[in-house]
Design a protein around this motif. Sequence first.
Motif, PDB file in Angstrom:
ATOM      1  N   LYS A 437      15.739  -0.700  -8.291  1.00 37.08           N
ATOM      2  CA  LYS A 437      14.626  -1.613  -8.565  1.00 37.08           C
ATOM      3  C   LYS A 437      14.025  -2.128  -7.260  1.00 37.08           C
ATOM      4  CE  LYS A 437      13.323  -4.185 -12.458  1.00 37.08           C
ATOM      5  NZ  LYS A 437      11.934  -3.711 -12.557  1.00 37.08           N
ATOM      6  N   ASN A 440      12.101   0.730  -5.726  1.00 38.72           N
ATOM      7  CA  ASN A 440      10.842   0.977  -6.432  1.00 38.72           C
ATOM      8  C   ASN A 440       9.758   0.023  -5.934  1.00 38.72           C
ATOM      9  OD1 ASN A 440       9.166   2.257  -8.189  1.00 38.72           O
ATOM     10  ND2 ASN A 440      10.084   1.458 -10.054  1.00 38.72           N
ATOM     11  N   ASP A 441      10.120  -1.256  -5.756  1.00 38.11           N
ATOM     12  CA  ASP A 441       9.171  -2.229  -5.222  1.00 38.11           C
ATOM     13  C   ASP A 441       8.748  -1.867  -3.804  1.00 38.11           C
ATOM     14  OD1 ASP A 441       9.213  -3.655  -7.511  1.00 38.11           O
ATOM     15  OD2 ASP A 441      10.319  -5.376  -6.740  1.00 38.11           O
ATOM     16  N   VAL A 443       8.683   1.096  -2.375  1.00 40.77           N
ATOM     17  CA  VAL A 443       7.789   2.262  -2.387  1.00 40.77           C
ATOM     18  C   VAL A 443       6.366   1.842  -2.737  1.00 40.77           C
ATOM     19  CG1 VAL A 443       7.264   4.404  -3.612  1.00 40.77           C
ATOM     20  CG2 VAL A 443       9.595   3.958  -2.840  1.00 40.77           C
ATOM     21  N   GLN A 444       6.234   0.966  -3.725  1.00 42.74           N
ATOM     22  CA  GLN A 444       4.904   0.515  -4.128  1.00 42.74           C
ATOM     23  C   GLN A 444       4.186  -0.215  -3.002  1.00 42.74           C
ATOM     24  OE1 GLN A 444       4.380  -1.145  -8.123  1.00 42.74           O
ATOM     25  NE2 GLN A 444       6.529  -0.679  -8.545  1.00 42.74           N
ATOM     26  N   ARG A 448       2.107   3.433   0.549  1.00 42.80           N
ATOM     27  CA  ARG A 448       0.774   3.573  -0.041  1.00 42.80           C
ATOM     28  C   ARG A 448       0.038   4.824   0.399  1.00 42.80           C
ATOM     29  NH1 ARG A 448      -1.068  -2.807   0.442  1.00 42.80           N
ATOM     30  NH2 ARG A 448       0.448  -3.602  -1.060  1.00 42.80           N
ATOM     31  N   ARG A 453       4.451   9.436  -2.968  1.00 42.08           N
ATOM     32  CA  ARG A 453       4.648   8.070  -3.475  1.00 42.08           C
ATOM     33  C   ARG A 453       4.832   8.040  -4.989  1.00 42.08           C
ATOM     34  NH1 ARG A 453       0.950   3.791  -5.123  1.00 42.08           N
ATOM     35  NH2 ARG A 453       1.842   1.728  -4.636  1.00 42.08           N
ATOM     36  N   GLU A 454       3.966   8.689  -5.727  1.00 35.69           N
ATOM     37  CA  GLU A 454       4.023   8.637  -7.184  1.00 35.69           C
ATOM     38  C   GLU A 454       5.280   9.340  -7.709  1.00 35.69           C
ATOM     39  OE1 GLU A 454       2.058   6.789  -9.022  1.00 35.69           O
ATOM     40  OE2 GLU A 454       1.158   6.184  -7.115  1.00 35.69           O
ATOM     41  N   LYS A 457       8.189   6.967  -7.184  1.00 34.94           N
ATOM     42  CA  LYS A 457       8.145   5.881  -8.171  1.00 34.94           C
ATOM     43  C   LYS A 457       8.666   6.359  -9.526  1.00 34.94           C
ATOM     44  CE  LYS A 457       4.391   3.506  -8.535  1.00 34.94           C
ATOM     45  NZ  LYS A 457       2.948   3.203  -8.605  1.00 34.94           N
ATOM     46  N   GLU A 458       8.288   7.565  -9.903  1.00 35.13           N
ATOM     47  CA  GLU A 458       8.739   8.105 -11.187  1.00 35.13           C
ATOM     48  C   GLU A 458      10.246   8.342 -11.188  1.00 35.13           C
ATOM     49  OE1 GLU A 458       7.911  11.989 -14.094  1.00 35.13           O
ATOM     50  OE2 GLU A 458       6.644  11.611 -12.339  1.00 35.13           O
ATOM     51  N   GLY A 461      12.036   4.979 -11.192  1.00 35.31           N
ATOM     52  CA  GLY A 461      11.927   4.359 -12.516  1.00 35.31           C
ATOM     53  C   GLY A 461      12.897   4.971 -13.510  1.00 35.31           C
TER      54      GLY A 461
END
Length: 481
Positions: A437, A440-441, A443-444, A448, A453-454, A457-458, A461
Amino acid sequence: MQEIVTISLSHRANHLSTQFYNCQEQNLYNNDPKNSVDPSVFLDPLIDRRTKTVTYYPRALLWEAKNGNGSLGIYQYIQDTQDYHFKDDKKEIMAGESSHEVVSTHKKIERSKYQEALDNNEPSPKLTKENTEYWSDYNKLIYQPNSFNSLKDWYHDPELPNLPDYQNLKRQRFINNEQGLMEWKSQHEDFLDENLRSVLEQCDTLQGFNLVTDIDSAWGGFSASLLQELKDEVPKCSLFSWGFFESDILTSSKPSIDNKYQVKNAIQNTLSMMDHSDLFFPIYSDSKLSNWEVGGQTCRIYDTVNSVLGHRDSDKRKTMDYITNCITDGDSKRNLITSITEIDKYYDYSYISRVISYDKKNRSNKEYYEFSNCVIHRGPQFLKDNKKNNDMKNKESFRNLETTVFEPSDTIPEEFRTSTQYSVKLSSTEKARDVFKHWNDYVQKYFRFDDNREELKEDLGTLVSTYEHGWYSDEDSGDDL
């Protein structure tokens, strides 16, 4: 016999491997079939039929920066066919019709007093963090020349031993993943085609690999690339990955983003290690300890797990698959060892356990759900005290394993070898959710402009969901960075 090969990448990892193989050398003197390790699992026995002797070599592949081997020469203990004669004063080399040209590429590293004592069969001096700068200062077993591998352009720096220096210029460090990936691309064919195959040819029935490395530097990117190709090369073999983590913004009471490369590397490399390993052991490396001390401390855990895999007693010996099933419970995605605890000392070796809780309201007494565990008892009395049911079909008994008493080498620091009978608990808990968790934060916020990045995140998650138990509300999210 099911052999296990160690692939050790980084100076710190080689200290751990050295301590482990020194303990294996100590085990050679233990002939008790009920409480000893089969040396052929981790060591390659070479039989000399003429002298009727056996020489044991580590089943290992070591990666180092240039000069990282210290005074140890690759062919130092290999017999040369040339006849050498030295003049008394100038020390010139003469060899009949031919001679070898001696080329000096760096300042000579003097051999340690410990190694000199071993070669001369004299009493060994006491080891300290001052005289164990290199792992070769105290290694006991002789390695085959094909065990050694070196980075091309990165040099060992005694001042920062875990971060090689580019071309020895003191300007650029082996710190980010891209450097590791580029270095691997330039060397992977020679390694896979020559050194790896040479070691594998010495195995009759290969069980798997232990891969040991640093996670939060360029060594992690280098190792992740190697691991991916290794899995393609020998897909049916088991693979345990052991990664060293240092303190970062998730374990510090005063968060900072100054070490952004460290966190970025840790995120990418952990996901890759988990994806291509059967089990991943995240080990915390205390920056206050020298690499010699870290290797000796961590060897208590590393040797414990491997002693189960190489036990002479077939009733007590377990496979890498067996331990994997104890932890994952059939869910291959949940292959992160969240807690690595020496029960008797209440000490947790895991990096995960040191990550600050994501739950701001209940950080001090947060209890995490345990998905599964495996307890390894070194010594019969610990098994007797902890085992509640002797029925091997019982789940509690299935996860309680008995192994050999710890046989520490004298190269391990004294504080880490005084107790030889203890229990180690490996657990998979909900605490991993905190880490994923946080990541994940991160990376966001800080990835950027990264192409992956996406995808990260996947993946993160999915892992957050994998390590969740019960119901969570949106209130548990927060900003800790």
